[in-house]
Scaffold this motif. Sequence first.
Motif, mmCIF file in Angstrom:
data_model
loop_
_atom_site.group_PDB
_atom_site.id
_atom_site.type_symbol
_atom_site.label_atom_id
_atom_site.label_comp_id
_atom_site.label_asym_id
_atom_site.label_seq_id
_atom_site.Cartn_x
_atom_site.Cartn_y
_atom_site.Cartn_z
ATOM 1 N N TYR A 59 34.926 -25.541 -36.206
ATOM 2 C CA TYR A 59 35.127 -25.152 -37.617
ATOM 3 C C TYR A 59 33.949 -24.289 -38.084
ATOM 4 N N VAL A 84 35.316 -28.255 -45.470
ATOM 5 C CA VAL A 84 36.569 -27.834 -46.111
ATOM 6 C C VAL A 84 37.637 -27.612 -45.030
ATOM 7 N N LEU A 85 37.275 -26.879 -43.986
ATOM 8 C CA LEU A 85 38.249 -26.592 -42.920
ATOM 9 C C LEU A 85 38.664 -27.866 -42.189
ATOM 10 N N CYS A 97 40.997 -29.947 -44.354
ATOM 11 C CA CYS A 97 42.316 -29.325 -44.434
ATOM 12 C C CYS A 97 43.108 -29.623 -43.159
ATOM 13 N N VAL A 112 44.832 -24.320 -41.706
ATOM 14 C CA VAL A 112 43.389 -24.090 -41.861
ATOM 15 C C VAL A 112 43.097 -22.685 -42.399
ATOM 16 N N ALA A 168 42.453 -22.316 -45.970
ATOM 17 C CA ALA A 168 41.221 -22.906 -46.504
ATOM 18 C C ALA A 168 39.995 -22.034 -46.258
ATOM 19 N N ALA A 226 36.589 -21.997 -48.525
ATOM 20 C CA ALA A 226 35.417 -22.531 -47.821
ATOM 21 C C ALA A 226 34.247 -21.560 -47.936
ATOM 22 N N CYS A 245 34.970 -31.906 -49.061
ATOM 23 C CA CYS A 245 35.957 -32.771 -48.392
ATOM 24 C C CYS A 245 37.284 -32.756 -49.153
ATOM 25 N N GLY A 249 39.424 -29.361 -49.117
ATOM 26 C CA GLY A 249 40.237 -29.179 -47.910
ATOM 27 C C GLY A 249 41.499 -30.019 -47.966
#
Lengths: 324, 324
Positions: free
Chosen positions: B7, B47-48, B51, B58, B61, B65, B177, B180
């Motif tokens: 990520y 975030v990724l 998600c 992804v 996001a 992100a 968190c 995502g």
Amino acid sequence: MLSFNEYLDMVNAAVAAIKYPAAPRGLYEPIAYTMSLGGKRIRPSLVLMACDAFGGNVTDAVAPAVGLELFHNFTLLHDDVMDKADIRRGKPTVHIKWNDNTAILSGDAMLTTATRYISKAPVPVMPEVMTLFNKTAMEIYEGQQYDMEFENRMDVREDEYLNMIRLKTSVLIGCACKMGAVIAGGDSNDASLLYRFGELIGLAFQLQDDLLDVYGDEKSFGKAIGGDIMNNKKTFMLIKALELSQGADRDELLSWINADNPDRAEKVAAVTKIYTHAGIREIAEKRISVYTEEALDTLAGINMTDEGKQAFRAFANMLMERKK
Amino acid sequence: MLSFNEYLDMVNAAVAAIKYPAAPRGLYEPIAYTMSLGGKRIRPSLVLMACDAFGGNVTDAVAPAVGLELFHNFTLLHDDVMDKADIRRGKPTVHIKWNDNTAILSGDAMLTTATRYISKAPVPVMPEVMTLFNKTAMEIYEGQQYDMEFENRMDVREDEYLNMIRLKTSVLIGCACKMGAVIAGGDSNDASLLYRFGELIGLAFQLQDDLLDVYGDEKSFGKAIGGDIMNNKKTFMLIKALELSQGADRDELLSWINADNPDRAEKVAAVTKIYTHAGIREIAEKRISVYTEEALDTLAGINMTDEGKQAFRAFANMLMERKK
């Protein structure tokens, strides 16, 4: 449709109703203070008027309108730190009343608060409203950056200056007009034309500010005449005078610009005389009139009720007849 | 699911792909400079990962992100002006490399740029994402305000300190968190639990920072140990030591705090000894472990695949085993 002053009353009520958290006081008091200092509230009133003119529900536009006014006042707050300005609307600026750190952090919080209010636009138009707002905000920072860079340059061209004031002042007037139209669900082309109307009025408005600093009536202007002249501010007046004045006039203008601690009354009178001699007053008045006419022509081409057009025409006339 | 580092690779590619306008350079170069200095990129990677863990796309996001990382770096940029910090990530800060005005204005532009990236969240979740982001931003300003106020106070209580670091540091981890999870269309209760997981990990993370400044290994820590001690920074360590040290230890601690130009090595060694004697190291380690355990318990209660939970557990362990 209501009168401009009735939209203004709605704006003032909504600004007075903003709830600021109680703590931490050091963060929120400077925001409440800034908003309490007043101002013409032109931008939020335009949002409401544009929304109404396009048949929208004015209530939908109130929060975004307040957001735009918060944003405008945030830019003034941070500009005053950067320009080391002590007074705003006759009161001490935030960085003077508190300190630089408070001004920086409260300004940041004010920008996010502005974004929160603008995010309250009805969900279907929210993406377009946010895109418009964020694009405008970036342009305004660009305008402030150019304005600061121009302070250290003696070779600022007229086109550069006009682009700077377009970015720093006009796009927010255009944005206010368009935002109201978008919230009302107005036709996209008409919304863009109303943006252009606002942008042109904004250009005329700033040039008139430059003119009033030289030829305004001190009592009506509400602040001392000649502040721009004393600070060698690169206004439309000075840029045109540097371009057009010749011989002894030009030498004298340059010597006043370079003078250390000149007498205020003497410098203002002398530079004003040079401006008058070079015909700068007429050039500025002509330019203001051209922008205003172009704005009114743009307005005429918009698909909008006659009542709506009349309201925007009245606004333009009110702005152009102002003495401050 | 991918590994955290995968990520992170996606985030680094997206940050490298940010296009900054060419002009005005004085506005955009400081933003590009700030983003080029690196950093752990923990928030956008979270975030990724969140998600993905909630079965989202992804790709949806990535822009939000990047927006969160831009926002985080904007707060560091303005904090460095307020804290008069000269160095960040081993390089001169923006207000040192350029000047205060450039740092203020570029920071403003960076905040709006962050908002633009976050606004690229898919339209159906955009209102919720914007609400989460703006709320978090306000909390972070509140945290910075309290942090600055604490500098001038000797009576900061533990609960005040924990609330300050929650606001200044933890809520952004929680926000990453949750953002995502929201973008993935995750269940609202589960998204809130993942927020709480992030918030608790953030508290543990900041307390570990406080601990490493005293007991870290200089080589692994990447900067000189004892900076907080030298600056009398009101960390968890100092607040607990002021609460728990007694007699001669307490007198000595106060005399080091009030010493003018103390020798760095002497002061750091003496204060560290007082901390050790009062058992502050164990108290901090215990607190870090309690927050981490509570975070992992919260994680266990979320409706999420085992693979997802495993990824967040691995992240928590990675963070807690760090030496810098």
